[in-house]
Design an enzyme around this catalytic site. Structure first.
Site, short mmCIF file in Angstrom:
data_model
loop_
_atom_site.label_atom_id
_atom_site.label_comp_id
_atom_site.label_asym_id
_atom_site.label_seq_id
_atom_site.Cartn_x
_atom_site.Cartn_y
_atom_site.Cartn_z
N CYS A 144 0.82 -1.22 0.00
CA CYS A 144 0.00 0.00 0.00
C CYS A 144 0.85 1.26 0.00
O CYS A 144 0.45 2.28 -0.53
CB CYS A 144 -0.95 0.00 1.19
SG CYS A 144 -0.15 0.29 2.78
N GLY B 278 2.80 10.62 9.01
CA GLY B 278 1.83 11.56 8.43
C GLY B 278 1.82 11.48 6.91
O GLY B 278 0.77 11.70 6.28
N GLU C 53 -13.69 -20.73 -6.06
CA GLU C 53 -14.65 -19.62 -6.13
C GLU C 53 -15.99 -19.88 -5.45
O GLU C 53 -16.53 -19.00 -4.79
CB GLU C 53 -14.90 -19.26 -7.60
CG GLU C 53 -13.67 -18.68 -8.26
CD GLU C 53 -13.83 -18.53 -9.76
OE1 GLU C 53 -14.02 -17.40 -10.22
OE2 GLU C 53 -13.78 -19.56 -10.46
N CYS D 282 7.61 1.41 4.94
CA CYS D 282 7.26 2.20 3.75
C CYS D 282 7.16 3.68 4.07
O CYS D 282 7.17 4.50 3.16
CB CYS D 282 5.97 1.70 3.11
SG CYS D 282 4.51 1.86 4.13
#
Ligand SMILES: Cc1cc2nc3c(=O)[nH]c(=O)nc-3n(C[C@H](O)[C@H](O)[C@H](O)COP(=O)(O)OP(=O)(O)OC[C@H]3O[C@@H](n4cnc5c(N)ncnc54)[C@H](O)[C@@H]3O)c2cc1C
Ligand code: FES
Ligand code: FES
Length: 1340
Positions: free
Chosen positions: A43, A268, A1268, A73
């Site tokens: 992300c 932040g 599925e 990250c």
């Protein structure tokens, strides 16, 4: 001050970085400058946990090491100077041996695609290390509790497993766990004693298995200050406030402090995605005055750089005035996730809230507790109360530094009561989601001697995060309440006043919902005082509905799987191939392949308009951003090539928009730059000039598409057939419901690994392309066509992908093609790793649709006819959308509708092109059927479960609706599953207890629902190749891609079984001696694609045929050896066969019989939910599933598929909003606004049973699909929620005052939209339920 070099350790190794851009994150460094690739980028904003590492800090004075998890990250590299970093591959690896965490993750089958697994392991490790260190520091018991173990992964996302096996792997380390409660694993078998079970778990020894701080770094820290050379690194590390002031004094005043940035945890930037380049960073985390925590009688003082985790620890400590502090601490445990709390500071939060309107929890808490902040600017100290601080001019525009926070002590006198409560309504109960609104209330109350009522002497009511500029106090309400004796009418007036105060800004979503939450929270705070006439700090909430201090119950689960030895080792619960390697993070995904020198990187520029001429593509001010080398558009496609980006069975689509863009999100260009960061930044800065004149109006709705005949033509063979005579069916009905409209929205894949490819130019106009794709062969074709070169010039390689779910079947092709085109043009390796936001914009996702139906039925609930009109939004491109009519109908036909007719239109719009997402069409079809059944039952006032049962197919009607696909009568197991679940889920008794619960509770309602599913799948032609090498090891190639579904493991088992048929000594080791190879389109032609749930079976059959051939070839050699020996070993046999030049490589192409290629899968699920009527939150109390897997090829793998699919279905039905703006551009951008299920949102009790339904003659070793179909069962959660809401609505209507203008719940029949997120549920339960209740109580 002269500073040092940047030195730190990663997994014990020394790293020295002599210069670096200060904005470089730890993740960027680890992934591009080290061999440790277990930190994954998913992300890039602190919201998923794929990138987390352990940070260890050494304190030379105390000679102590402190360690905790942080995200890599957002953490800046310079801020880890002198620290030691441990990644999952540092905990253990193939070389040095795996860590017990890795081994247990593997043994509990807790890793599927594996992309989240290293991060999960670090989270668990961090919890274990914390438990261990707390023993050392406070002599508390050295163990992890089961609750801590479960909560340790609360901030980590996993899209594959459904979390249950991960929770079990974590809890296996807990000292208070009952080992028998742990789920299915490969360490022990049912029935073994507890002692045996414990013994079989990979042992964990904290003294051995925890990491140590490297000595070399200790020495460095002892003799040097932790200060970097400012000129080289543009990074200052002041060690006092005075020094910080000096530095700030030398900077230019002005906005944003010029080019200087103060930084603590840098978290932040996860929210604000700062792309500004700063000249210098000032790391203020080393300033002692700002890092202290002081407590005295007057309160607690907390330095601004103290991390939120440390603030929580301090607040939770026992102390006489701990009541308010503890409540704040408990609330703060829901701020962000553990790794953000470990690095994010309280000051950072307060500054973001004050200066940038960040929707903070902390400011609300501090406002209610009357906290103050201390600041300094140019030597001038200032103290402000929280309310004043929040409304003062943004401090980020000045040189002001926040120094500390003071929270006063609150102690009640002997005659008064002190109440403090905090509230938070968010999609995830224990964090990792910003709240819709938060609140904190403090009240001093006393008893009114005459009336015995409660008087409010004083109160502070704070609300935040509701879409205002910052947290506020509801002063009018406070003034109104002060001095009043609480009563229904007083409270009624108070909530009415409150609604005028909570005013979300215009662009805020769900404003009315937020107001109703504010009302609900105040009601919950004060109402128990009215009811009980007394106060008690451990008081009850209304029906206990929202009590943030209550710990969530532990998850519990049961799995019943049937292992079979018949085709040994097929049928056994073998651990997933490479699972430990996935856990350690050594498993290689596309972005882990090391970059060659001069590798370039690409990022997409996409359209933001639905239909317009593209006049130009450039950058603001005509300045080429740093690092950019080219902007590639359709004009760069070679003349011999074509502008083609994908191919499907229905056609092709463009790679780049040419002169015209036909949808927002369409690719316009690829920016190529020297790094991925530069490419992404440049793509963000790109300016596309559009011209919307003379082009017509875009088609932005399915209705418009129909009006303008903008439709894709469905080939007749893909259009399903109606059943029976609809007029006759309608005529037979006693009752009819006509023209009901339903709408279903989209869903995003949220694979943890976004789209990615790496293209390497090779000699003679060839290319090697590593692609994270489910369709290597099609990708090869598209690249070759686009570049105008023969297919044999293009080698597409896929080893594994970090989740696909259909999203990498078609949508991966343009990424690989653009990458190949760029590599060809630039004659350099090029890689693209699409960032999360762009991925979400371009991915398309599930097909939205509009359904209108009329249904006929008899008074006894028997259906007689169903007529449907469906408009499917395919978007701007055909993709695979033409399979939708058939897929929808295949699952919708699960009930005996009598007659069934339909008109389905696949609409071509100027909206994003939609594609297949796990169970495409099937999940909608199955749900539509349930929705209709719900309405029928509701209109007849019948038990919906009875209506479902009455209309389940008999084998005869099944054959009518599914024709030859119905199979043999004994294969139709749905009625059996239905009955079995009734017993195993204790369904009948629970239905009664739900009724009882609803009778006894006002603010919580429960619902329970049982749902059947039928899901049709088809086998496809598939190649396979098995080669026996000269040492007896086996190399296997299959067409299918390992997407996490365990395909390789099943194939490995099948090879061991197939070759084992030779029956020589040593063939039992064949499982370990078999290796699956990556898919390579030049080695494995006709590899087609991986989709539709049957690829594992197809690949298994292909290799089984190969093995059959090899066994036949080996037999003569075997017989020859046996002429002279009594036995023969595998090694001997292979040596001899090699000597005799027997061909030991076999390739086959499995082609299923067309008559039996298609078959039906069956399952039944029951879910029980509880809806909180104040917040609209739905908790899944329990889900039970029975699924018919035939004879499972690997029950552990199939169990994982069932649980994972079900939880992904929960996401679709309950959580995941994937919407577009008025131009059709996707609104959700990442983890902040797209909420997939987390560990705290799955069923609290989750029981799965795999039915072993015996012999199926046309199936591969009698197996059936599992990938599925179980997703469809998640509709049971939605239906149960609907049932709970129905109860809420009945109750609302029973508060029988004049309905006035509140028409929101006036009827009992209603549609519950998908996803049934909290605002939706609350609205259906009555946004004004509190007011209505109080009215009713006040004026009965
Ligand atoms: C994924 C995620 C989820 C989150 N969820 C929540 C949530 O649910 N509730 C909630 O309340 N918060 C939440 N947050 C916000 C989080 O609390 C803040 O990001 C964190 O506290 C900021 O601290 P930091 O040290 O990382 O600040 P930084 O990022 O280092 O700094 C933030 C800003 O403040 C400035 N600054 C920092 N300290 C000072 C100071 N002392 N004086 C002057 N300026 C300063 C910096 O220059 C910068 O502009 C979340 C954050 C993330 C990333
Ligand atoms: S990649 Fe860092 S938290 Fe998601
Ligand atoms: S295994 Fe967790 S995301 Fe795939």
């Amino acid at each position: 001050m002269v500073g040092d070099d940047l030195v730190f350790a990663v997994n014990g190794e020394r790293f020295e970085v002599l210069s670096v851009n200060p904005s470089t994150t730890l993740l960027e460094f680890l992934r591009s400058n080290t061999r440790f690739k277990s930190v994954k980028l998913s992300c890039g904003e602190g919201g998923c946990g794929a990138c987390i590492v352990i940070l260890s800090k050494y304190d030379p004075v105390l000679d102590q090491v402190e360690e905790y998890s942080i995200n890599s990250c957002l953490t800046l590299l310079c801020s880890i100077n002198g620290c030691s970093i441990t990644t999952s591959d540092g905990l253990g690896n193939t070389e040095k041996g795996f860590h017990p965490i890795h081994k247990r993750f593997a043994g509990f089958h807790a890793s599927q695609c594996g992309f989240c697994t290293p991060g999960m392991c670090i989270s668990l490790y961090s919890a274990l290390s914390k438990a261990h260190n707390s023993k050392n520091s406070q002599s508390s018991p050295d163990y992890l509790t089961a609750l801590e173990a479960e909560k340790s992964i609360a901030g980590n996302l996993c899209r594959c497993t459904g979390y249950r096996p991960i929770a079990d792997a974590c809890k296996s380390f807990a000292a208070d766990v009952d080992i028998e409660d742990l789920g299915f694993n490969s360490f022990w078998r049912k029935g073994e004693s507890r002692e045996e079970m414990f013994k079989k778990l990979p042992p964990y020894n904290p003294d051995k298995d925890l990491v140590t701080f490297p000595d070399f770094l200790k020495e460095k820290i002892k003799c040097q200050q932790n200060v970097l050379d400012q000129t080289r690194y543009h990074w200052s590390t002041p060690v006092s406030v005075a020094e910080l002031q000096e530095i700030l004094a030398t900077t230019n005043p002005g906005k944003d402090r010029g080019l200087i940035k103060l930084v603590v945890g840098n978290t932040g930037t996860g929210y604000y995605k700062e792309e500004k380049q700063y000249g210098r960073y000032i790391d203020i985390s080393h300033i002692p005055e700002m890092s202290m925590i002081k407590k005295d009688d007057r309160g607690i003082e907390i330095g601004a750089v103290v991390t939120i985790s440390k603030v929580i620890d301090a607040l939770m400590e026992e102390n006489t005035s701990a009541y308010v502090f503890k409540k704040i601490g408990v609330h703060m445990e829901k701020v962000a996730n553990h790794f953000i709390r470990n690095s994010g500071s309280i000051g950072g939060n307060l500054v973001m809230a004050q200066s940038k309107s960040f929707p903070s929890d902390i400011t609300t808490l501090l406002l209610a507790a009357d906290a103050s902040v201390y600041m300094i600017n140019a030597g001038r100290h200032e103290k402000l109360r929280m309310g004043e601080y929040l409304v003062s001019p943004p401090i980020l525009d000045t040189k002001t530094v926040l120094l500390k926070v003071h929270i006063p002590s609150w102690i009640a006198s002997s005659t008064t009561g002190l109440l403090f409560e905090t509230y938070r309504a968010a999609l995830r109960p224990i964090g990792s989601a910003l709240p819709y609104i938060n609140a904190a209330f403090l009240a001093v109350v006393s008893q009114d001697a005459s009336s015995r009522g409660i008087i409010v002497d004083k109160c502070r009511l704070a609300f935040g995060s509701f879409g205002g500029y910052h947290s506020i106090r509801a002063r009018e309400v406070e003034d109104f309440l002060t001095g009043k004796i609480l009563s229904h009418s007083v409270l009624y007036e108070a909530v009415r006043l409150l609604k005028g105060i909570i005013v979300p800004s215009i662009d805020t979503s769900y404003p009315e919902y937020k107001k109703s939450l504010a009302v609900g929270f105040l009601f919950d705070f004060l109402y128990p005082l009215i009811e009980s006439g007394s106060w008690d700090s451990k008081r009850k909430h209304i029906d206990g509905h929202v009590d943030p201090t209550v710990c969530l119950p532990l998850l519990s689960s049961a799995q019943q799987v049937f292992e079979s030895k018949e085709y040994h080792p097929v049928g056994e619960a073998i651990i997933k191939f490479g699972a430990e390697m996935q856990a350690s993070g050594e498993a290689v995904y596309v972005d882990d392949i090391p970059s060659l020198p001069h590798c370039l990187h690409g990022a997409f520029i996409y359209s933001t308009k639905p239909l317009a001429w593209i006049k130009s593509v450039g950058f603001g001010g005509n300045v080429t951003p740093i690092g950019v080398l080219a902007v590639i558009t359709f004009k760069d496609i070679p003349q011999v090539g074509q502008n083609i980006g994908y191919i499907s069975m229905f056609g092709t689509g463009l790679l780049f928009a040419d002169e015209v863009t036909i949808s927002a999100g369409q690719i316009i260009a690829l920016v190529v730059a020297d790094t991925q960061k530069h490419a992404d930044m440049a793509a963000n800065l790109a300016v596309v000039e559009y011209d919307s004149r003379y082009i017509g109006t875009p088609v932005l709705s399915v209705e418009d598409a129909v009006k303008r005949s903008s439709l894709f033509e469905v080939p007749p063979e893909y259009y399903p057939e109606p059943v029976g005579d609809i007029s006759k069916g309608m005529a037979e009905a006693d009752r009819k419901i006509r023209s009901v409209e339903l709408r279903l929205g989209s869903q995003y894949f949220f694979y943890m690994e976004t789209q990615t490819a790496l293209a390497l130019p090779d000699e003679d106009n060839c290319l090697v392309v590593y692609s994270s794709t489910q369709s290597p062969e099609y990708t090869q074709s598209v690249i070759a066509t686009c570049l105008g070169i023969p297919a044999h010039n293009v080698r597409v390689i896929t080893r594994r992908i970090g989740g696909g779910f259909g999203g990498k079947a078609i949508k991966s092709m343009p990424v690989a093609t653009a990458c190949a085109l760029a590599a060809k043009k630039m004659q350099h390796p090029v890689r693209i790793y699409v960032n999360r936001k762009t991925d979400m914009v371009m991915a398309g996702g599930r097909h939205p649709m509009k359904i209108t139906y009329s249904v006929g039925f008899r008074s006894d609930g028997k259906l007689t006819a169903l007529a449907l009109n469906m408009l499917i939004d395919a978007g701007c491109d055909v993709d695979v959308s033409l399979v939708m009519p058939q897929n929808i109908m295949n699952s919708l036909r699960k009930y005996e509708w009598g007659a069934l007719s339909f008109d389905i239109k696949v609409c071509k719009t100027n909206l994003p092109s939609r594609t297949s997402l796990r169970a495409p069409g099937e999940v909608q079809g199955s749900y539509i059927a349930e929705s209709i059944i719900e309405n029928v039952a509701s209109s007849l006032n019948m038990d919906v479960d009875v209506v479902r049962r009455i209309n389940l197919h008999t084998y005869e009607s099944l054959s009518k609706f599914y024709k030859q696909v119905a199979g043999e009568p004994d294969e139709y197991t749905l009625p059996l599953l239905w009955d079995k679940l009734e017993i195993s889920a204790d369904f009948r008794r629970r239905v009664e207890s739900v009724k009882e619960f609803n009778r006894c509770n006002i603010w919580r309602k429960r619902g329970i629902s049982r749902v059947p599913i039928i899901h049709q799948v088809v086998h496809r032609p598939t190649p396979g190749k098995v080669s026996i090498l000269n040492d007896g090891s086996v190399a296997v190639e299959v067409a299918g891609i390992e997407v996490g579904q365990g395909l390789w493991t099943k194939v490995q088992q099948m090879v061991a079984y197939g070759l084992g048929m030779i029956k020589c000594d040593g063939s039992e080791d064949l499982l370990e001696r078999t290796r699956l190879l990556q898919t390579d389109t030049l080695s494995m032609a006709q590899s087609s694609y991986t989709a539709g749930s049957t690829t594992s079976e197809n690949c298994c059959e292909a290799v089984r045929l190969c093995c059959g051939i090899l066994v036949e070839r080996l037999k003569p050699t075997m017989n020859q050896i046996l002429e002279n020996a009594r036995s023969v070993t595998w090694d001997m046999l292979i040596q001899q066969a090699y000597a005799q030049s027997v061909d030991l490589s076999a390739r086959t192409f499995y082609k299923p019989e067309s008559s039996s290629a298609e078959y039906l899968n069956y399952g039944v699920g029951a879910s029980e939910v509880e809806v909180d009527l104040v917040t609209g939150r739905t908790e899944i109390i329990r889900s039970d599933i029975i699924y018919d897997c035939g004879k499972s090829l690997n029950p552990a793998v199939d169990l994982g598929q069932i649980e994972g699919a079900f939880v992904q279905g929960i996401g679709f039905f309950m959580y995941e909003e994937y919407t577009t703006n008025e131009n059709g551009l996707v609104k959700e951008e990442g983890t902040w606004d797209y909420k997939i299920p987390t560990i705290d949102t799955i069923p609290k009790q989750f029981n799965v049973q795999i039915l072993n339904s015996g012999h199926h003659k046309n199936r591969i070793l009698s197996s059936k699909a599992s990938g599925e179909p179980p997703l469809l069962v998640a509709a049971s959660v939605h239906c149960a929620t609907r049932s709970a809401i129905r109860e809420a609505r009945k109750q609302y209507l029973s508060w029988n005052c004049d309905n006035g203008d509140r028409t929101d719940v006036s009827d009992i029949g209603f549609e519950l939209p998908v996803p049934a997120i909290m605002p939706v549920v609350k609205q259906l339960c009555g946004l004004e339920s509190v007011e209505k209740y109080l009215e009713w109580k006040t004026y009965p």
